[in-house]
Design a protein around this motif. Structure first.
Motif, PDB file in Angstrom:
ATOM      1  N   UNK A  57       5.609 -26.790  38.662  1.00 57.83           N
ATOM      2  CA  UNK A  57       5.738 -27.143  39.930  1.00 57.83           C
ATOM      3  C   UNK A  57       7.081 -26.691  40.678  1.00 57.83           C
ATOM      4  N   UNK A  58       7.014 -26.434  42.080  1.00 56.67           N
ATOM      5  CA  UNK A  58       8.150 -25.897  42.680  1.00 56.67           C
ATOM      6  C   UNK A  58       8.637 -26.949  43.783  1.00 56.67           C
ATOM      7  N   UNK A  59       9.567 -27.304  43.715  1.00 59.53           N
ATOM      8  CA  UNK A  59      10.369 -28.260  44.816  1.00 59.53           C
ATOM      9  C   UNK A  59       9.578 -29.589  44.513  1.00 59.53           C
ATOM     10  N   UNK A  60       9.167 -29.887  43.241  1.00 60.13           N
ATOM     11  CA  UNK A  60       8.433 -31.123  42.789  1.00 60.13           C
ATOM     12  C   UNK A  60       7.127 -31.093  43.124  1.00 60.13           C
ATOM     13  N   UNK A  61       6.634 -30.160  43.682  1.00 60.81           N
ATOM     14  CA  UNK A  61       5.065 -30.064  44.017  1.00 60.81           C
ATOM     15  C   UNK A  61       4.399 -29.207  42.997  1.00 60.81           C
ATOM     16  N   UNK A  62       3.269 -29.916  42.580  1.00 61.82           N
ATOM     17  CA  UNK A  62       2.296 -29.172  41.374  1.00 61.82           C
ATOM     18  C   UNK A  62       1.904 -27.761  42.221  1.00 61.82           C
TER      19      UNK A  62
END
Length: 109
Positions: A57-62
């Motif tokens: 994940x980056x910034x909480x996004x998968x």
């Protein structure tokens, strides 16, 4: 261990997109043109394939990658950055005069 990270500039850009569109996901496919860029979609608007691989994940996004692309890049760590330019045609970074870019380096598995 996550196999994908993001630069501070990419995380800031991602936060702008999430503020406008809500939760998103990234998909990295293979090929030419838009397929070589990380694509950013609203969650629920892109159907992740059963063979796609979640790198992290980056910034909480998968962040997903196609199975064929994963096989090629399985020994790399991806860093998502942002650069001037146009995003992919259907990607949420399109039309913002900035786009996401993948940088990679070799890692041990």
């Amino acid at each position: 261990m996550d196999r994908v990270t993001a630069t501070p500039a990419a995380l800031e850009f991602l936060a702008e997109i999430v503020a406008d569109h809500g939760p998103v996901l990234f998909h990295q496919s293979g090929g030419c043109c838009d397929g070589s860029s990380p694509m950013c979609y609203p969650q629920g608007d892109f159907r992740v394939g059963e063979r796609d691989v979640k790198l992290g994940e980056i910034g909480g996004m998968p962040f997903y990658i196609s199975a064929s692309q994963y096989d090629t890049w399985k020994h790399t760590r991806l860093t998502i950055d942002v650069v001037p330019g146009r995003g992919g045609m259907f990607s949420l970074d399109n039309g913002r005069e900035k786009r996401f870019l993948v940088r990679s380096d070799i890692c041990r598995i």
